[in-house]
Design a protein around this motif. Structure first.
Motif, PDB file in Angstrom:
ATOM      1  N   CYS A   1      36.221  37.639  55.874  1.00 17.26           N
ATOM      2  CA  CYS A   1      35.935  37.661  54.441  1.00 17.26           C
ATOM      3  C   CYS A   1      34.439  37.426  54.223  1.00 17.26           C
ATOM      4  CB  CYS A   1      36.756  36.597  53.710  1.00 17.26           C
ATOM      5  SG  CYS A   1      36.255  36.421  51.982  1.00 17.26           S
TER       6      CYS A   1
ATOM      7  N   CYS B   1      34.120  33.739  52.291  1.00 12.56           N
ATOM      8  CA  CYS B   1      34.441  32.433  52.880  1.00 12.56           C
ATOM      9  C   CYS B   1      34.637  32.473  54.396  1.00 12.56           C
ATOM     10  CB  CYS B   1      35.679  31.849  52.203  1.00 12.56           C
ATOM     11  SG  CYS B   1      37.171  32.801  52.531  1.00 12.56           S
TER      12      CYS B   1
ATOM     13  N   CYS C   1      38.776  38.096  50.827  1.00 13.31           N
ATOM     14  CA  CYS C   1      40.115  37.537  50.627  1.00 13.31           C
ATOM     15  C   CYS C   1      40.453  37.508  49.131  1.00 13.31           C
ATOM     16  CB  CYS C   1      40.213  36.135  51.235  1.00 13.31           C
ATOM     17  SG  CYS C   1      39.366  34.858  50.278  1.00 13.31           S
TER      18      CYS C   1
HETATM   19 ZN   LIG Z   1      37.230  34.572  51.036  1.00 13.53          ZN
END
Ligand SMILES: [Zn+2]
Ligand SMILES: [Zn+2]
Length: 221
Positions: free
Chosen positions: A14, A17, A25
Motif C-alpha cells: 500500500c 501505509c 488499501c
Molecule cells: Zn494503506
C-alpha cells in the motif's frame, strides 16, 4: 506485462501505509478520497471556499478532484504514468469513484486524448484506461469523442507555451447532446488550460453540460 510479472514476484505494498497486498488499501483509499480541499480545482485560485472559482464556474458546471499531487497520490500517479505500473489505473479509478459518488445514468465519460508518443512509450493509453475503468465502475457510457489536433508534447513546455498548445489541441469527433452531461476526465490538472480547452471543444460540438474530474491537482508554487 512488466507490471504483472513484477506483482507475481513481489506483491504490491500500500502506497499509504505499507500494508501488503494492494497498491492502496481500503483504509488509505477512504482517507484520501474523503479529504476536503479548498481551492479552485481548475485554476488553483485559493480565494474560493468551493470547488470552482466564479470564472471557471462560468464554463464548467461541476468539477471534482481527489486531492493535491503530493504524498500518496503523487506516488500512485507517478508510478502509473512514468514507472509503467499499469495496474494503478484501477486504484486511481476507484479513488475517483469513491470521491465523486454515483453520477446520473445519462452521463457520458470522455477522456483527454493522450499524445501518441506517450502511448508508445508506456505501452498503454493511461488517460483512456482511467476513464474507461471509471465509467465501468459507475455503469456509465465511455465515448472517446475528444481528439487531438497537434502531436506536440507539453511535459517540458513553459506555462504560456502549454496554454498556446492546449488552445489548438482538441476537437470533438461527433456532434454532442445539449442535455446529456459529459464528464471530462484527466489524471492531473496543472495550469487548467488543457482541461479548459477540452471543455470548450466539447461545448463547440454542442455539449450543454460539461463536468470535469481529475485525480490530482499539481500544487502551484
Ligand atoms: Zn494503506
Ligand atoms: Zn478557477
Amino acid at each position: 506485462m512488466i507490471d504483472s510479472l513484477f506483482s507475481t514476484i513481489a506483491p504490491h505494498l500500500c502506497c499509504g501505509c505499507g500494508k501488503i497486498g494492494t497498491l492502496l488499501c481500503d483504509y488509505c483509499k477512504y482517507n484520501i478520497s474523503s479529504e476536503a480541499h479548498f481551492e479552485c480545482i481548475i485554476c488553483g485560485n485559493k480565494n474560493y471556499n468551493s470547488d470552482l472559482c466564479e470564472k471557471c464556474h462560468q464554463i464548467i458546471e461541476h468539477a471534482w478532484c481527489v486531492g493535491q499531487r503530493t504524498d500518496v497520490l503523487r506516488k500512485l500517479i507517478d508510478d502509473y504514468k512514468f514507472e509503467r505500473v499499469k495496474s494503478a489505473h484501477k486504484t486511481l479509478a476507484e479513488l475517483l469513484h469513491a470521491h465523486i459518488g454515483q453520477l446520473p445514468a445519462s452521463t457520458v465519460v470522455v477522456s483527454v486524448p493522450t499524445v501518441a508518443s506517450h502511448i508508445r512509450q508506456r505501452g498503454y493509453d493511461h488517460a483512456a484506461l482511467l476513464a474507461q475503468t471509471f465509467a465501468r465502475l459507475q455503469g456509465l457510457r465511455y465515448r472517446p469523442v475528444l481528439k487531438r489536433r497537434t502531436t506536440t508534447a507539453q511535459r517540458d513546455a513553459s506555462r504560456s507555451t502549454r496554454i498556446q498548445q492546449a488552445r489548438l489541441a482538441f476537437t470533438a469527433s461527433a456532434a454532442l447532446s445539449p442535455n446529456q452531461p459529459y464528464l471530462l476526465i484527466d489524471d492531473i490538472i496543472t495550469t487548467g488550460s488543457t482541461i479548459t480547452y477540452g471543455v470548450k471543444a466539447l461545448q463547440a460540438a454542442g455539449a450543454g453540460r460539461v463536468w470535469v474530474a481529475a485525480v490530482a491537482r499539481q500544487p502551484l508554487d
